[in-house]
Design a protein around this motif. Structure first.
Motif, PDB file in Angstrom:
ATOM      1  N   LEU A   1      44.455  52.066  39.022  1.00 14.80           N
ATOM      2  CA  LEU A   1      44.237  53.205  40.202  1.00 14.80           C
ATOM      3  C   LEU A   1      42.899  53.624  40.560  1.00 14.80           C
ATOM      4  O   LEU A   1      42.468  53.808  41.582  1.00 14.80           O
ATOM      5  N   ALA A   2      42.078  53.664  39.207  1.00 14.22           N
ATOM      6  CA  ALA A   2      40.563  54.053  39.420  1.00 14.22           C
ATOM      7  C   ALA A   2      39.782  53.194  40.266  1.00 14.22           C
ATOM      8  O   ALA A   2      39.155  53.470  41.068  1.00 14.22           O
TER       9      ALA A   2
ATOM     10  N   LEU B   1      36.687  54.799  42.272  1.00 15.23           N
ATOM     11  CA  LEU B   1      35.993  55.190  41.300  1.00 15.23           C
ATOM     12  C   LEU B   1      35.451  54.134  40.153  1.00 15.23           C
ATOM     13  O   LEU B   1      34.570  54.358  39.577  1.00 15.23           O
TER      14      LEU B   1
ATOM     15  N   LEU C   1      47.449  60.957  42.307  1.00 13.98           N
ATOM     16  CA  LEU C   1      48.163  59.804  41.756  1.00 13.98           C
ATOM     17  C   LEU C   1      48.609  60.029  40.231  1.00 13.98           C
ATOM     18  O   LEU C   1      47.867  60.793  39.464  1.00 13.98           O
TER      19      LEU C   1
ATOM     20  N   LEU D   1      42.482  61.404  38.427  1.00 14.38           N
ATOM     21  CA  LEU D   1      43.242  61.033  39.566  1.00 14.38           C
ATOM     22  C   LEU D   1      44.473  61.881  40.113  1.00 14.38           C
ATOM     23  O   LEU D   1      44.742  61.933  41.323  1.00 14.38           O
ATOM     24  N   ARG D   2      45.220  62.496  39.062  1.00 13.58           N
ATOM     25  CA  ARG D   2      46.212  63.411  39.477  1.00 13.58           C
ATOM     26  C   ARG D   2      45.785  64.531  40.378  1.00 13.58           C
ATOM     27  O   ARG D   2      46.231  64.771  41.429  1.00 13.58           O
TER      28      ARG D   2
ATOM     29  N   GLU E   1      41.390  51.024  42.738  1.00 18.60           N
ATOM     30  CA  GLU E   1      42.022  51.363  44.075  1.00 18.60           C
ATOM     31  C   GLU E   1      41.366  52.438  44.835  1.00 18.60           C
ATOM     32  O   GLU E   1      41.205  52.367  46.074  1.00 18.60           O
ATOM     33  N   VAL E   2      40.878  53.589  44.088  1.00 14.76           N
ATOM     34  CA  VAL E   2      40.253  54.765  44.699  1.00 14.76           C
ATOM     35  C   VAL E   2      38.797  54.485  45.012  1.00 14.76           C
ATOM     36  O   VAL E   2      38.333  55.806  45.420  1.00 14.76           O
TER      37      VAL E   2
ATOM     38  N   GLU F   1      31.751  64.242  41.349  1.00 14.94           N
ATOM     39  CA  GLU F   1      32.678  64.481  42.161  1.00 14.94           C
ATOM     40  C   GLU F   1      33.310  65.988  41.591  1.00 14.94           C
ATOM     41  O   GLU F   1      34.245  66.566  42.460  1.00 14.94           O
TER      42      GLU F   1
ATOM     43  N   ARG G   1      42.611  65.136  41.751  1.00  7.97           N
ATOM     44  CA  ARG G   1      41.971  64.603  42.931  1.00  7.97           C
ATOM     45  C   ARG G   1      42.492  63.753  43.991  1.00  7.97           C
ATOM     46  O   ARG G   1      42.169  64.041  45.293  1.00  7.97           O
ATOM     47  N   GLU G   2      43.466  62.901  43.519  1.00  8.73           N
ATOM     48  CA  GLU G   2      44.065  61.723  44.199  1.00  8.73           C
ATOM     49  C   GLU G   2      45.547  62.014  44.706  1.00  8.73           C
ATOM     50  O   GLU G   2      46.003  61.178  45.253  1.00  8.73           O
TER      51      GLU G   2
ATOM     52  N   HIS H   1      34.308  67.211  38.921  1.00  6.49           N
ATOM     53  CA  HIS H   1      35.558  67.442  37.770  1.00  6.49           C
ATOM     54  C   HIS H   1      34.985  67.780  36.212  1.00  6.49           C
ATOM     55  O   HIS H   1      34.279  67.131  36.000  1.00  6.49           O
TER      56      HIS H   1
END
Length: 124
Positions: free
Chosen positions: A62-63, A68, A51, A45-46, A65-66, A120, A48-49, A122
């Motif tokens: 958050l995962a 994932l 966040l 999240l940090r 929300e995006v 993705e 790629r996004e 990662h």
């Protein structure tokens, strides 16, 4: 690291009739797999996004929300976080059995989400 940890959990999480030692080992493997999983997700999240989140539950929200994690997956992840917090009480036989019964579902969830992260690009 998260994938390796998950592999060790999967060795025991699907046992139908584990001995108490196997059950307790599976719960301990769940503890370190959970830590590796949420920290890998946090890094994703940090990077790629852009966040930031400092707690597992915030990372799972958050995962979701995006995109994932789906809604049901996020709910399961939040329940998984609650169970992780309860693992210090596994001397309670009923609680240990209840947590063990949910480990296969948690392993499946973590495997799916880690797979999406790899898709993705990662590194895990």
């Amino acid at each position: 690291m998260a994938r390796q940890a998950l592999g060790t959990l999967e060795e025991l999480a699907y046992k139908e009739a584990p001995s108490p030692v196997e059950r307790d080992a599976a719960i301990q493997r769940f503890e370190y797999t959970f830590e590796a999983f949420w920290k890998a997700l946090q890094a994703f999240l940090r990077e790629r996004e852009g966040l930031e989140a400092a707690s597992p539950k915030r990372v799972f929200r958050l995962a979701h929300e995006v995109g994932l994690m789906g809604e049901e997956e996020a709910r399961l992840a939040l329940t998984m976080a609650d169970d992780r917090n309860l693992t210090v009480h596994t001397y309670n036989e009923a609680l240990a059995q209840a947590i063990f019964a949910r480990l296969s579902g948690y392993a499946e969830l973590m495997g799916k989400v880690l797979g999406r992260m790899v898709d993705e690009g990662h590194p895990l």
